[in-house]
Design an enzyme around this catalytic site. Sequence first.
Site, PDB file in Angstrom:
ATOM      1  N   ASP A  10      -3.388  17.243   3.160  1.00 19.48           N
ATOM      2  CA  ASP A  10      -4.383  17.271   2.078  1.00 19.48           C
ATOM      3  C   ASP A  10      -5.120  18.611   2.029  1.00 19.48           C
ATOM      4  O   ASP A  10      -5.209  19.322   3.029  1.00 19.48           O
ATOM      5  CB  ASP A  10      -5.387  16.125   2.299  1.00 19.48           C
ATOM      6  CG  ASP A  10      -6.188  15.842   1.038  1.00 19.48           C
ATOM      7  OD1 ASP A  10      -5.759  16.261  -0.054  1.00 19.48           O
ATOM      8  OD2 ASP A  10      -7.250  15.210   1.155  1.00 19.48           O
ATOM      9  N   ASN A  58      -0.368   9.620  -6.831  1.00 23.88           N
ATOM     10  CA  ASN A  58      -0.503  11.004  -7.303  1.00 23.88           C
ATOM     11  C   ASN A  58       0.109  11.264  -8.690  1.00 23.88           C
ATOM     12  O   ASN A  58      -0.123  12.320  -9.275  1.00 23.88           O
ATOM     13  CB  ASN A  58       0.135  11.993  -6.300  1.00 23.88           C
ATOM     14  CG  ASN A  58      -0.682  12.161  -5.026  1.00 23.88           C
ATOM     15  OD1 ASN A  58      -0.132  12.389  -3.954  1.00 23.88           O
ATOM     16  ND2 ASN A  58      -2.005  12.049  -5.121  1.00 23.88           N
TER      17      ASN A  58
HETATM   18  C1  IPE Z   1      -3.041  12.084   0.111  1.00 24.13           C
HETATM   19  O1  IPE Z   1      -3.811  13.056  -0.499  1.00 24.13           O
HETATM   20  C2  IPE Z   1      -1.637  12.110  -0.442  1.00 24.13           C
HETATM   21  C3  IPE Z   1      -0.822  13.246  -0.024  1.00 24.13           C
HETATM   22  C4  IPE Z   1      -1.175  14.126   0.882  1.00 24.13           C
HETATM   23  C5  IPE Z   1       0.470  13.344  -0.657  1.00 24.13           C
HETATM   24  P1  IPE Z   1      -4.683  12.735  -1.815  1.00 24.13           P
HETATM   25  O2  IPE Z   1      -5.453  13.954  -2.126  1.00 24.13           O
HETATM   26  O3  IPE Z   1      -3.803  12.201  -2.876  1.00 24.13           O
HETATM   27  O4  IPE Z   1      -5.613  11.553  -1.297  1.00 24.13           O
HETATM   28  P2  IPE Z   1      -7.027  11.033  -1.828  1.00 24.13           P
HETATM   29  O5  IPE Z   1      -6.880  10.876  -3.315  1.00 24.13           O
HETATM   30  O6  IPE Z   1      -8.018  12.080  -1.466  1.00 24.13           O
HETATM   31  O7  IPE Z   1      -7.256   9.750  -1.102  1.00 24.13           O
HETATM   32  C1  IPE Z   2      -2.560  17.618  -1.132  1.00 21.33           C
HETATM   33  O1  IPE Z   2      -3.483  18.508  -1.643  1.00 21.33           O
HETATM   34  C2  IPE Z   2      -1.272  17.613  -1.918  1.00 21.33           C
HETATM   35  C3  IPE Z   2      -1.017  16.371  -2.658  1.00 21.33           C
HETATM   36  C4  IPE Z   2      -1.759  15.322  -2.650  1.00 21.33           C
HETATM   37  C5  IPE Z   2       0.179  16.342  -3.490  1.00 21.33           C
HETATM   38  P1  IPE Z   2      -4.455  18.111  -2.850  1.00 21.33           P
HETATM   39  O2  IPE Z   2      -3.814  18.517  -4.124  1.00 21.33           O
HETATM   40  O3  IPE Z   2      -4.838  16.691  -2.772  1.00 21.33           O
HETATM   41  O4  IPE Z   2      -5.691  19.065  -2.565  1.00 21.33           O
HETATM   42  P2  IPE Z   2      -7.223  18.702  -2.774  1.00 21.33           P
HETATM   43  O5  IPE Z   2      -7.496  17.442  -2.021  1.00 21.33           O
HETATM   44  O6  IPE Z   2      -7.439  18.520  -4.246  1.00 21.33           O
HETATM   45  O7  IPE Z   2      -7.953  19.876  -2.221  1.00 21.33           O
HETATM   46 MG    MG Z   3      -6.433  15.684  -1.954  1.00 20.46          MG
END
Ligand code: IPE
Ligand code: IPE
Ligand code: MG
Length: 226
Positions: A10, A58
């Site tokens: 994340d 996602n």
């Molecule tokens: C978790 O990250 C999913 C992945 C790393 C693919 P998210 O950014 O989607 O999770 P939430 O929404 O903060 O729980």
């Molecule tokens: C994790 O990074 C990647 C996926 C969930 C696909 P994020 O895109 O969730 O990054 P933040 O949480 O917005 O910083």
């Molecule tokens: Mg995230």
Amino acid sequence: MSIHVGCIMDGNGRWAERRGEPRTAGHTEGEENLARLVRVAVKRDIGWLTVFGFSTENWVRPRSEVRHIVGLHKKLFGRVAELNELNVRVQWIGRPFDSKSARTPALVQRAIRKAIADTRRNTGMLLTVAFDYGAKAELVDAVNHLRAEGRSITPDHISESLYLPELPPVDVLVRTSGEGRLSNFLLWQSTGSPVYFTDKTWPEFDEAELDAALALVPAHGTAPTR
Ligand code: IPE
Ligand code: IPE
Ligand code: MG
């Protein structure tokens, strides 16, 4: 070392935003960092590395961001030469391509099939990439599968009916970017595992961070000082 490390990768978006770059640049760097981390994990002799690439939740992200992340998974599963050099076998976990709710695009399906076939002879670390994965969907599918076969719903039977029943329990789960959530990742497989929460974003998750996570595995390394 037969340790199973799970990573909720994340913070790609925040990494990019802090640098004044578009979120997509963060995803690109996140994929590069995964390639770097695979090398480190092999050096540490880790048995299984399972990473959360894209969740069932996602898909609601902006179309252009989803398209970019989809392209990065094609790139990731295309790193066959690198993975063969490292003796790493690739697997994928997610909603089965033929299930009604599955959303993995055909181009990623092809890349996944090819990566699995082209690395199947490797005997080193097993890298499992979760794409279109959600633990709730996995558990519902397992229960429905058992019901369809007229089998009883027991913990052992559920374990046998998961998407990748051969995946061992997680020894340490990593969540980057300062979040304290598991976000629907490997819930059944990590019921007993310690969780390493770090403020570092995924693109910043390096060798020292992996070692700090490994120190949480019982009987492995030294416990971190308080
Ligand atoms: C978790 O990250 C999913 C992945 C790393 C693919 P998210 O950014 O989607 O999770 P939430 O929404 O903060 O729980
Ligand atoms: C994790 O990074 C990647 C996926 C969930 C696909 P994020 O895109 O969730 O990054 P933040 O949480 O917005 O910083
Ligand atoms: Mg995230």
